[in-house]
Design a protein around this motif. Sequence first.
Motif, PDB file in Angstrom:
ATOM      1  N   THR A  18      52.545  -0.802  32.103  1.00 19.75           N
ATOM      2  CA  THR A  18      52.446  -1.978  32.945  1.00 19.75           C
ATOM      3  C   THR A  18      53.754  -2.144  33.704  1.00 19.75           C
ATOM      4  OG1 THR A  18      51.884  -4.344  32.965  1.00 19.75           O
ATOM      5  CG2 THR A  18      53.266  -3.570  31.154  1.00 19.75           C
ATOM      6  N   THR A  54      43.858  -2.867  28.053  1.00 19.05           N
ATOM      7  CA  THR A  54      43.925  -2.619  29.483  1.00 19.05           C
ATOM      8  C   THR A  54      42.810  -3.353  30.217  1.00 19.05           C
ATOM      9  OG1 THR A  54      45.010  -0.456  29.312  1.00 19.05           O
ATOM     10  CG2 THR A  54      43.656  -0.840  31.256  1.00 19.05           C
ATOM     11  N   ALA A  55      41.594  -3.276  29.691  1.00 12.04           N
ATOM     12  CA  ALA A  55      40.458  -3.949  30.327  1.00 12.04           C
ATOM     13  C   ALA A  55      40.678  -5.463  30.388  1.00 12.04           C
ATOM     14  CB  ALA A  55      39.168  -3.617  29.577  1.00 12.04           C
ATOM     15  N   ARG A  58      43.364  -6.178  33.104  1.00  6.54           N
ATOM     16  CA  ARG A  58      42.848  -5.992  34.460  1.00  6.54           C
ATOM     17  C   ARG A  58      41.913  -7.143  34.849  1.00  6.54           C
ATOM     18  NH1 ARG A  58      41.408   0.503  34.406  1.00  6.54           N
ATOM     19  NH2 ARG A  58      43.550   1.270  34.602  1.00  6.54           N
ATOM     20  N   GLY A  61      43.708  -9.727  36.474  1.00  2.00           N
ATOM     21  CA  GLY A  61      44.400  -9.360  37.706  1.00  2.00           C
ATOM     22  C   GLY A  61      45.739  -8.699  37.497  1.00  2.00           C
ATOM     23  N   ARG A  63      48.327  -5.481  36.370  1.00  3.72           N
ATOM     24  CA  ARG A  63      48.367  -4.016  36.482  1.00  3.72           C
ATOM     25  C   ARG A  63      48.641  -3.425  35.107  1.00  3.72           C
ATOM     26  NH1 ARG A  63      51.614  -1.476  41.014  1.00  3.72           N
ATOM     27  NH2 ARG A  63      53.337  -1.849  39.591  1.00  3.72           N
ATOM     28  N   SER A  65      47.479   0.168  32.353  1.00  5.66           N
ATOM     29  CA  SER A  65      46.775   1.426  32.138  1.00  5.66           C
ATOM     30  C   SER A  65      47.163   1.971  30.773  1.00  5.66           C
ATOM     31  CB  SER A  65      47.153   2.439  33.220  1.00  5.66           C
ATOM     32  OG  SER A  65      46.617   3.721  32.945  1.00  5.66           O
ATOM     33  N   ARG A 201      38.175   4.810  36.453  1.00  3.80           N
ATOM     34  CA  ARG A 201      38.802   4.066  37.541  1.00  3.80           C
ATOM     35  C   ARG A 201      40.166   4.666  37.839  1.00  3.80           C
ATOM     36  NH1 ARG A 201      38.651  -2.185  36.022  1.00  3.80           N
ATOM     37  NH2 ARG A 201      39.676  -2.292  38.067  1.00  3.80           N
ATOM     38  N   ARG A 204      46.186   2.680  38.435  1.00  2.00           N
ATOM     39  CA  ARG A 204      46.806   1.872  39.480  1.00  2.00           C
ATOM     40  C   ARG A 204      48.299   2.130  39.613  1.00  2.00           C
ATOM     41  NH1 ARG A 204      46.266  -3.275  41.866  1.00  2.00           N
ATOM     42  NH2 ARG A 204      47.931  -3.411  43.411  1.00  2.00           N
TER      43      ARG A 204
END
Length: 337
Positions: A18, A54-55, A58, A61, A63, A65, A201, A204
């Motif tokens: 993050t 992570t979900a 996200r 909003g 960032r 992963s 996905r 990011r």
Amino acid sequence: MNFHSVGAALVRPGQILTDRSALSAVARWTQAVSEADGVCVAHLAPGVDPCELTAEMRAKGLRASPNHVFRGQPLFFGGPASRPFPAPPIPYRPARTRSPVTVAVLDTGVAEHPWWSGAEWYARVAPEDADAAEGQQAGHGTFIAGLLARLAPGATLRVRRVLDGDGVGDEAGVIRALHRMRERPPDVLNLSFGGHTFDDRPPRLLHDAIAAMTDTVTVACAGNTASDRPFWPAALPGVVGVAALDAGQRRRAVYSGYGTWVDACARGDWLESSYPDTGEFGGYAAWSGTSFAAALVSGTIAGEAAGRPAKDVLKELLDGGGHRQIPDLGVLVPASL
């Protein structure tokens, strides 16, 4: 190896990536944080699933992963892309004139070789960026460097080791290497590795690190997955995803990834290039994989960018440039070695 599989994606267990602004949101699940070169790695408490967290982040909003694992892409177990084979010496004379083009190679490193023994760029390669000496993919970066040297004579290579000798690295390591390049961005960036994400996905933070180098052409391999599942970073917007063709450059190599997210293709089968002078290898090898198809595209762009911006070369290339367009493989990039 410190990773496990989640939905056919590989991740570092107990790690989430993050930025600093989101650290407070993961504090209650975090045991430690390491921050360096543009990314924070939160080491989670036992039992916390990095993909589930992570979900959740996200959805707010933020960032985030999991720390996805990436691998170099000659590996296709049981196929021709599984390992290098010894090859006879390749007749090649290094360029005497210097090109203004810089190509960044994030890989296993680059080993000493006669093709660049006197090159200024190789004299600047740090010991930690020398090619790995052992492992299934030791020599991978050296092989790619040779392809680039022949297609872009006189270009300067900037070498960063982000993969170990088995061709394994992770998202955090790649982001950090990219962050260190931002002050002097290369003209072309070659990423001959990648992987899937747990939710298919785009990652990011990796996307942002690549996009920050606005004038750089980034080329990445489509993966040796034999599927159309998005392979990252090749499938990222703004990245040139490259599939592999067979030796005749007529059909997709059986191992190559493909899909609407692929932009270009080049030969990937039985290429010959430089290799560490070890064991049965006398400094040269034959190898197959989308890794090397990507290097051919990177080298072609770099070779034509000596007198104009690499972005202009890329635009002309993707517009067709008189070359064949192949469904799910993109534009054919013929490379003469």
